[in-house]
Design an enzyme around this catalytic site. Sequence first.
Site, PDB file in Angstrom:
ATOM      1  N   TRP A 123      13.570  14.193  26.904  1.00  0.00           N
ATOM      2  CA  TRP A 123      13.595  15.527  27.523  1.00  0.00           C
ATOM      3  C   TRP A 123      14.037  15.430  28.968  1.00  0.00           C
ATOM      4  CZ3 TRP A 123      14.003  18.608  23.767  1.00  0.00           C
ATOM      5  CH2 TRP A 123      13.233  18.473  22.613  1.00  0.00           C
TER       6      TRP A 123
ATOM      7  N   ASP B 208       8.735  19.866  34.102  1.00  0.00           N
ATOM      8  CA  ASP B 208       8.724  20.249  32.691  1.00  0.00           C
ATOM      9  C   ASP B 208       7.363  19.812  32.152  1.00  0.00           C
ATOM     10  OD1 ASP B 208       8.902  20.556  29.975  1.00  0.00           O
ATOM     11  OD2 ASP B 208      10.652  19.251  29.713  1.00  0.00           O
TER      12      ASP B 208
ATOM     13  N   LYS C 222       3.838  23.922  22.275  1.00  0.00           N
ATOM     14  CA  LYS C 222       3.105  22.657  22.200  1.00  0.00           C
ATOM     15  C   LYS C 222       1.624  22.930  22.457  1.00  0.00           C
ATOM     16  CE  LYS C 222       7.157  20.790  21.801  1.00  0.00           C
ATOM     17  NZ  LYS C 222       8.008  20.316  22.850  1.00  0.00           N
TER      18      LYS C 222
END
Length: 370
Positions: A109, A184, A208
């Site tokens: 990511w 993030d 999530k």
Amino acid sequence: MSSAEAAILRGHNFSAGPAALPTEVLEEVREELLSYRDAKASIMEISHRSRQYTEVHENAKAAMKRLLGLGDDWHVLFLQGGASLQFHQVPLNFLGPGQTADYLDTGNWSAKAIKEAEIVARGRDGASVNVAASSKGADYTYIPGPDERQLTEGAAYVHFTSNNTIFGTEYASEPEADVPLVCDASSDFLGRPIDASRYGLIYAGAQKNIGPSGVCAVLVREDFLQTRQDGLPTLLDYGTHAAKLFHTPPSFAVYVLGKVMDWLERNGGLAAMAERNEQKAAALYGAIDATDFYRGTAREDSRSLMNVTFRLPTEELEAQFIRESEAHDLLALKGYRTVGGVRASLYNAVSQEAVDALVSFMQEFERANG
Ligand SMILES: *Cc1c(COP(=O)(O)O)cnc(C)c1O
């Protein structure tokens, strides 16, 4: 259906995302699904400008700010496009001509965020992206420490990924930097308290740890917001969304997210969540470390409380482990497709009971196959 029946129907869900939601939250949603309070229609079926939805939206923002202890200088935005759009939107707003943004590379990511920042930098005179540290050479098994980071003086911001969902690593605390942090936080947001004063912007895809898919929470501090570029496309300018509810938000997703915020507050807030998450992770890492049969993949000092990744002696045994775990109603334990192995995601909504069931299954499996 009673809660006890629902608990039997619902397996122990270790999915990395979209992931487990608190059963209580789903029960509330079910209760209100056909007619929301006095709306005489579902929350999905009414205007985002209605009195009822406005209250839902504002309450979700206020609860999130209370949980994090944020003041009036913070904006909470509920945007679409997932965390992945943020990879581009952040540099588009905050990486100007002649500026450098520092990025810490700790997994897939992070690498995607870097790629998007580089696209933005190429279109702006003298803008650049500095990869200030990377653990790619070590298969992303750890979080590079302060001595490995080559930060740029006067950088526009330092971007990091607080928890690496795929590799099972997590920052123990915020990286040191003299400029605003951009994070993030998709896979550990609201799993523990943070030091908000260090950040300019935090984003998290909800699916999530904080809600269903379809909404990305973006928190941006007013003074950092003021450093953004001019002339941005309207919808990609954070200022548009900070000023007002500009267009239709993902209203159902925000509604469920709001219920998760209430659930977090009812259950003691982020300090209590951190304690629970530490206990769950300690139980699972303890089981992994107790034997040579299981082998954790992340370096010990970098282990994630949220995504626990481990291997078995052979890939055949791993496949068998996944098959048999499913038969025991232990769901979604397969590791990320490019990495393999086993991954158990222990987000806020995953109970200690679920972890205990997994640990007993692991012990049984080793006795039969070790
Ligand atoms: C899942 C994930 C993403 C991607 O989120 P989308 O909402 O699917 O774009 C980004 N970062 C992290 C850390 C993630 O876990």
